[in-house]
Write a protein that holds these residues in place. Structure first.
Motif, PDB file in Angstrom:
ATOM      1  N   HIS A  70       9.172  -4.355  12.613  1.00  0.00           N
ATOM      2  CA  HIS A  70       9.492  -3.690  10.952  1.00  0.00           C
ATOM      3  C   HIS A  70       8.695  -4.157  10.188  1.00  0.00           C
ATOM      4  O   HIS A  70       8.215  -5.509  10.458  1.00  0.00           O
ATOM      5  N   ILE A  71       7.901  -3.299   9.070  1.00  0.00           N
ATOM      6  CA  ILE A  71       6.923  -3.938   8.669  1.00  0.00           C
ATOM      7  C   ILE A  71       7.118  -3.625   7.214  1.00  0.00           C
ATOM      8  O   ILE A  71       8.093  -2.512   6.577  1.00  0.00           O
ATOM      9  N   THR A  72       6.977  -4.866   6.517  1.00  0.00           N
ATOM     10  CA  THR A  72       7.251  -4.756   4.910  1.00  0.00           C
ATOM     11  C   THR A  72       6.142  -5.180   3.872  1.00  0.00           C
ATOM     12  O   THR A  72       4.615  -5.101   4.590  1.00  0.00           O
ATOM     13  N   LEU A 106       8.629   0.343   5.629  1.00  0.00           N
ATOM     14  CA  LEU A 106       8.859   0.035   4.314  1.00  0.00           C
ATOM     15  C   LEU A 106       8.219  -0.478   2.960  1.00  0.00           C
ATOM     16  O   LEU A 106       9.408  -2.066   3.136  1.00  0.00           O
ATOM     17  N   PRO A 107       7.433  -0.459   3.019  1.00  0.00           N
ATOM     18  CA  PRO A 107       6.312  -1.110   1.923  1.00  0.00           C
ATOM     19  C   PRO A 107       6.702  -1.402   0.394  1.00  0.00           C
ATOM     20  O   PRO A 107       7.893  -0.785   0.563  1.00  0.00           O
ATOM     21  N   GLU A 108       6.711  -1.938  -0.498  1.00  0.00           N
ATOM     22  CA  GLU A 108       7.122  -1.944  -1.654  1.00  0.00           C
ATOM     23  C   GLU A 108       6.468  -0.911  -2.473  1.00  0.00           C
ATOM     24  O   GLU A 108       4.860  -0.270  -1.573  1.00  0.00           O
ATOM     25  N   PRO A 109       6.303  -0.161  -3.954  1.00  0.00           N
ATOM     26  CA  PRO A 109       5.976   1.249  -4.379  1.00  0.00           C
ATOM     27  C   PRO A 109       4.519   0.905  -4.156  1.00  0.00           C
ATOM     28  O   PRO A 109       3.458  -0.360  -4.219  1.00  0.00           O
ATOM     29  N   LEU A 110       4.088   1.724  -4.273  1.00  0.00           N
ATOM     30  CA  LEU A 110       2.376   2.194  -5.115  1.00  0.00           C
ATOM     31  C   LEU A 110       2.586   2.528  -6.286  1.00  0.00           C
ATOM     32  O   LEU A 110       2.582   3.957  -6.524  1.00  0.00           O
ATOM     33  N   ILE A 111       1.508   1.244  -7.405  1.00  0.00           N
ATOM     34  CA  ILE A 111       1.675   1.601  -8.927  1.00  0.00           C
ATOM     35  C   ILE A 111       0.594   2.651  -8.664  1.00  0.00           C
ATOM     36  O   ILE A 111      -0.976   1.923  -8.453  1.00  0.00           O
ATOM     37  N   SER A 112       0.078   3.794  -9.270  1.00  0.00           N
ATOM     38  CA  SER A 112      -1.130   4.469  -9.990  1.00  0.00           C
ATOM     39  C   SER A 112      -1.179   3.452 -11.475  1.00  0.00           C
ATOM     40  O   SER A 112      -0.768   4.519 -12.786  1.00  0.00           O
ATOM     41  N   ALA A 113      -2.156   3.108 -11.589  1.00  0.00           N
ATOM     42  CA  ALA A 113      -2.830   1.856 -12.849  1.00  0.00           C
ATOM     43  C   ALA A 113      -3.612   3.710 -13.763  1.00  0.00           C
ATOM     44  O   ALA A 113      -4.434   4.189 -12.953  1.00  0.00           O
ATOM     45  N   ALA A 114      -3.587   3.510 -15.745  1.00  0.00           N
ATOM     46  CA  ALA A 114      -3.887   4.124 -15.855  1.00  0.00           C
ATOM     47  C   ALA A 114      -5.790   4.428 -15.747  1.00  0.00           C
ATOM     48  O   ALA A 114      -6.492   3.295 -15.093  1.00  0.00           O
ATOM     49  N   LEU A 132      11.786   6.586  13.261  1.00  0.00           N
ATOM     50  CA  LEU A 132      10.951   6.317  12.622  1.00  0.00           C
ATOM     51  C   LEU A 132      12.477   6.432  11.432  1.00  0.00           C
ATOM     52  O   LEU A 132      12.742   7.075  10.819  1.00  0.00           O
ATOM     53  N   LEU A 133      12.147   4.794  10.486  1.00  0.00           N
ATOM     54  CA  LEU A 133      12.573   5.004   9.247  1.00  0.00           C
ATOM     55  C   LEU A 133      11.392   4.468   7.868  1.00  0.00           C
ATOM     56  O   LEU A 133      10.377   3.924   8.874  1.00  0.00           O
ATOM     57  N   LEU A 134      11.004   5.981   7.354  1.00  0.00           N
ATOM     58  CA  LEU A 134       9.779   5.790   6.683  1.00  0.00           C
ATOM     59  C   LEU A 134      10.009   6.379   5.401  1.00  0.00           C
ATOM     60  O   LEU A 134      10.322   6.984   4.620  1.00  0.00           O
ATOM     61  N   ARG A 135       9.299   4.627   4.057  1.00  0.00           N
ATOM     62  CA  ARG A 135       9.964   5.045   2.661  1.00  0.00           C
ATOM     63  C   ARG A 135       8.618   4.985   2.233  1.00  0.00           C
ATOM     64  O   ARG A 135       7.937   3.991   2.492  1.00  0.00           O
ATOM     65  N   GLU A 136       8.419   5.560   1.172  1.00  0.00           N
ATOM     66  CA  GLU A 136       6.679   5.854   0.333  1.00  0.00           C
ATOM     67  C   GLU A 136       7.755   5.857  -0.911  1.00  0.00           C
ATOM     68  O   GLU A 136       8.067   6.289  -1.104  1.00  0.00           O
ATOM     69  N   GLU A 137       6.977   5.184  -2.432  1.00  0.00           N
ATOM     70  CA  GLU A 137       7.162   4.963  -3.482  1.00  0.00           C
ATOM     71  C   GLU A 137       6.477   5.104  -4.390  1.00  0.00           C
ATOM     72  O   GLU A 137       5.359   4.351  -3.959  1.00  0.00           O
TER      73      GLU A 137
END
Length: 256
Positions: A70-72, A106-114, A132-137
């Motif tokens: 499990h990867i976070t 299950l990483p934390e979100p990716l934020i696309s800054a200006a 597999l359980l994969l989350r992308e945000e």
């Protein structure tokens, strides 16, 4: 800057998942952490500001037969302006899961800054009985700002054939990304992919399901909307849109 992190999970003679390879570089620091169950737990920690323009980051994960991993991540990844002007940053994730092995990505979100420009690719290769359980945000812009330019692609291969191949692009210069056929005003997008042997049986396949915002169907978890669809070979994909990262996580957690 170029940096690669490598994680290998293997089952030892006692039936315990070990981590014979746990190597991080630059901003990709890796730590083994405690967690519930028999799986090994790893947290990716951002050791410096990245990715910036021109950075090339890569994570390689190999889950060998019978192992569970499990990867976070410790915090959101923020794509920032700066670095080499005019050159996009890249972030590549390569996941390999062997037979009877399990990976939760299950990483934390990716934020696309200006002002940022990032190309992100995720490729998962699964053996026939892999799980597999994969989350992308993706969060488009920090509070009160416009997003940067973000392009992402997710490909999943199972038994040597493609299970899922999709890509999206958001931000300045992308036609219609914020229109009715795109995010329709939302600023957070995400997906949750679940691949489980046995889900392919007719009695076990999830039915298509949609959750709307407040007052919508199926008692949705909050503002935003999501849809869960069955895929081939025992898999289900939930796609969600929401006004912010908190509402997005609620939708994806409800799908879990």
């Amino acid at each position: 800057m170029t940096a690669t992190a490598r994680i290998t999970a293997a089952l030892d003679s006692r039936g315990v998942t070990t981590l014979p390879v746990l190597e991080g570089e630059g901003p990709l620091a890796l730590r083994r952490v405690r967690g519930p169950g028999p799986a090994a737990h790893v947290c990716v920690i951002g050791a410096m500001s990245a990715p910036l323009g021109g950075d090339a980051l890569r994570i390689e994960v190999d889950v060998q037969a019978g192992a569970a991993l499990h990867i976070t991540s410790a915090a959101a990844t923020v794509a920032l302006p700066g670095g080499r002007p005019g050159i996009p940053a890249t972030y590549d994730v390569q996941l390999a899961i062997a037979d009877d092995a399990e990976l939760h990505w299950l990483p934390e979100p990716l934020i696309s800054a200006a002002g940022s420009h990032l190309t992100m690719t995720t490729r998962a290769t699964l053996a026939p009985t892999a799980r597999l359980l994969l989350r992308e945000e993706q969060i488009l812009g920090r509070t009160g700002e416009n997003p940067g330019l973000l392009a992402s692609r997710l490909t999943v291969w199972r038994c040597g054939t493609p299970l899922l191949d999709q890509e999206a692009a958001y931000g300045p210069g992308v036609p219609g990304w914020d229109g009715p056929a795109g995010l329709a005003g939302y600023r957070a997008a995400g997906q949750l992919l679940h691949v489980e042997p046995g889900m392919g049986r007719a009695a076990a396949r999830p039915a298509p399901r949609r959750a709307d915002g407040p007052g919508g169907r199926e008692h949705p978890p909050g503002p935003g909307e999501s849809v869960t669809l069955p895929l081939a070979d025992g898999a289900a994909l939930t796609t969600a849109l929401a006004p912010d990262g908190l509402a997005l996580r609620r939708h994806l957690s409800a799908a879990c």
